[in-house]
Design an enzyme around this catalytic site. Sequence first.
Site, PDB file in Angstrom:
ATOM      1  N   CYS B  46       0.821  -1.202   0.000  1.00 51.30           N
ATOM      2  CA  CYS B  46       0.000   0.000   0.000  1.00 51.30           C
ATOM      3  C   CYS B  46       0.872   1.277   0.000  1.00 51.30           C
ATOM      4  O   CYS B  46       2.013   1.270   0.478  1.00 51.30           O
ATOM      5  CB  CYS B  46      -0.916   0.002   1.224  1.00 51.30           C
ATOM      6  SG  CYS B  46      -2.500  -0.820   0.895  1.00 51.30           S
ATOM      7  N   ASN B  73      11.165 -10.090  -4.814  1.00 47.18           N
ATOM      8  CA  ASN B  73      10.349 -10.927  -3.938  1.00 47.18           C
ATOM      9  C   ASN B  73      11.149 -11.208  -2.665  1.00 47.18           C
ATOM     10  O   ASN B  73      12.306 -11.616  -2.725  1.00 47.18           O
ATOM     11  CB  ASN B  73       9.991 -12.241  -4.648  1.00 47.18           C
ATOM     12  CG  ASN B  73       8.877 -12.986  -3.939  1.00 47.18           C
ATOM     13  OD1 ASN B  73       8.952 -13.241  -2.746  1.00 47.18           O
ATOM     14  ND2 ASN B  73       7.834 -13.314  -4.678  1.00 47.18           N
ATOM     15  N   GLY B 156      -2.944 -19.481  -5.297  1.00 43.69           N
ATOM     16  CA  GLY B 156      -1.555 -19.431  -4.862  1.00 43.69           C
ATOM     17  C   GLY B 156      -1.074 -18.083  -4.352  1.00 43.69           C
ATOM     18  O   GLY B 156       0.095 -17.927  -4.018  1.00 43.69           O
ATOM     19  N   SER B 158      -0.398 -15.073  -1.768  1.00 41.63           N
ATOM     20  CA  SER B 158      -0.322 -14.988  -0.314  1.00 41.63           C
ATOM     21  C   SER B 158      -0.642 -13.577   0.174  1.00 41.63           C
ATOM     22  O   SER B 158      -0.916 -13.378   1.340  1.00 41.63           O
ATOM     23  CB  SER B 158       1.040 -15.475   0.203  1.00 41.63           C
ATOM     24  OG  SER B 158       2.085 -14.776  -0.420  1.00 41.63           O
ATOM     25  N   HIS B 163      -1.222  -7.732  -7.415  1.00 34.87           N
ATOM     26  CA  HIS B 163       0.177  -7.791  -7.853  1.00 34.87           C
ATOM     27  C   HIS B 163       0.383  -8.933  -8.840  1.00 34.87           C
ATOM     28  O   HIS B 163      -0.415  -9.856  -8.908  1.00 34.87           O
ATOM     29  CB  HIS B 163       1.111  -7.959  -6.657  1.00 34.87           C
ATOM     30  CG  HIS B 163       0.957  -9.282  -5.954  1.00 34.87           C
ATOM     31  ND1 HIS B 163      -0.098  -9.560  -5.110  1.00 34.87           N
ATOM     32  CD2 HIS B 163       1.711 -10.416  -5.992  1.00 34.87           C
ATOM     33  CE1 HIS B 163       0.025 -10.797  -4.651  1.00 34.87           C
ATOM     34  NE2 HIS B 163       1.107 -11.351  -5.173  1.00 34.87           N
TER      35      HIS B 163
END
Lengths: 329, 329
Positions: B46, B73, B156, B158, B163
Amino acid sequence: MPELRKDPVTGKHVIIAIERGKRPSDLKETNEEIKPKSYVETCPFCVGNEEKTPPEIDRIENENEWVTRVVPNKFPALSMESECEDSNQRLFWKKNGVGYHEVIIETRDHSKSLFNMEVNDFVNILKTYKKRYNELINKDEIKYVSIFKNYKKKAGASLEHSHSQAIALPLVPNLVKEELEASKKYFEKYKRCIFCDIINEEIKDDKRIVINDDHFVVLAPFASIYNYELMIIPKAHQHSFKDITENELKMLAESMKEVFNRLNKVIGDFPFNMYIHTLPKGMEKYKKSYHWHIEISPRLSNHAGLELGSGIYINTVAPEDAVKNLRNI
Amino acid sequence: MPELRKDPVTGKHVIIAIERGKRPSDLKETNEEIKPKSYVETCPFCVGNEEKTPPEIDRIENENEWVTRVVPNKFPALSMESECEDSNQRLFWKKNGVGYHEVIIETRDHSKSLFNMEVNDFVNILKTYKKRYNELINKDEIKYVSIFKNYKKKAGASLEHSHSQAIALPLVPNLVKEELEASKKYFEKYKRCIFCDIINEEIKDDKRIVINDDHFVVLAPFASIYNYELMIIPKAHQHSFKDITENELKMLAESMKEVFNRLNKVIGDFPFNMYIHTLPKGMEKYKKSYHWHIEISPRLSNHAGLELGSGIYINTVAPEDAVKNLRNI
């Protein structure tokens, strides 16, 4: 440190990425409730509700009472009454969906599951598998019989009462064909069965073996796609489940009881699929190179865009770690 | 009546079994909650929480404010710091898991999703895809860049904030290799691109086309594996996403906005995966036969033992019916 591995038989790639198992999540996936009572009035598979299923095809009895029952699937994926037109167009190949789809009710008791059954329950289930396999594989038009189990919604089950399924197919499925071809190629090169070689290598390594008894080995495949994925495989070279002896069946039941017990202690009452891979009908030329086995695939996480889009799988539990946990209990 | 179909490119089998969609279930799978507010304090994606992600790699800006952001990531599936030993054993092939794993934050607004975004949002996302694709594909050791999206836990994901991800791989993934080989074989036989032929055939048939504009076609594949599976494909023969022009990108954004809007009206706010298939680096010999495209795979049901064990899929919604519903709104 992420590690890329390739399955020796199928060539599938998996990334073993332990660190990814630790990522936080703000999305919830609620667990299903705990197994209830031994009898559920609305359950078509419970004792006393036999009229709620289509007419019985087969059963195993004990003292005049059924211990397993086989009934046609009320909502079959394939059916002998199917009559679509075959079409052999260059782009749009289709075929009449003929075949058989049966449900194997594994127990009278709604509260039982593979996690709390006795060896004898496993023996009865495996006997039923063998009976149905041999009956279905001999039908006209049938080339392959897939025996499998879905446990819990996440693994595709729609009913709670413990059951398996048999689907008799008019073709050899792609995944089986791939295993047949790959193992034949290995055999042509090395004059040995690749599965026999894997078993020997794994026993020597002793890092991915959960159980090693006289007849069966339970191991976590080197390139496991799923967390806690396991394979049960006969130690002797056998191409087909259909010829399993009474004694082997008993030993297999003991291995299965043991392995589900250990899985339950480590990862609880989890969703999984289980299925048998065996030599298709009329494929005798693969007899020396193919080796039947059972695969257990826990469904603890969800495949995502990388898996669907590339066929590369991410597994956050190294098979060696899974085996360590399954041994240390 | 069940119907067996085969995918013209991959050869995957699917059983179209509409009746099975009607089966009852006593197992629940709870839906995730509805999307919340525009800003969530704990969400690392955010606006205002930028310090919660690893240092930014890339962004698209508008009036000095980011509209999309790209960050590494935090829990990568592959990493340039990986340093496992490669091993080329006959049975146990493994390779250092080097590569890049990036997250593309698609929007400032936590309440936005592909189901309620504007065309301009899609343009920004696609521009970011193109930028990251071109940057990553040129890195040493990288052979393929997979750009994909996971929406909702079941697919899948999380994290909830909208995104996508880019994974740069040191190999060409199996599924892409299969498509490359199959389409080359078709090209050698018929001197035409199989994807171009499918597009033309589908437009003529007009049974599985959702959108057909000047540049892109959105269609439900003949052998769809998933309920409401869709493919977005350029009408002109193009082998790679990397060369997409500004104008095409704008048209693609319009098609995507339209298609997600229609999907939302028919099946709601559902979990899905989306991914791009494009020509890998150094594979110029497949240029004439390969045709890039985007696949959208709704995750409305769960694959089960038949799918895992045999590679035969059951789809309870015929693609023709899905398209009928998507058109009639």
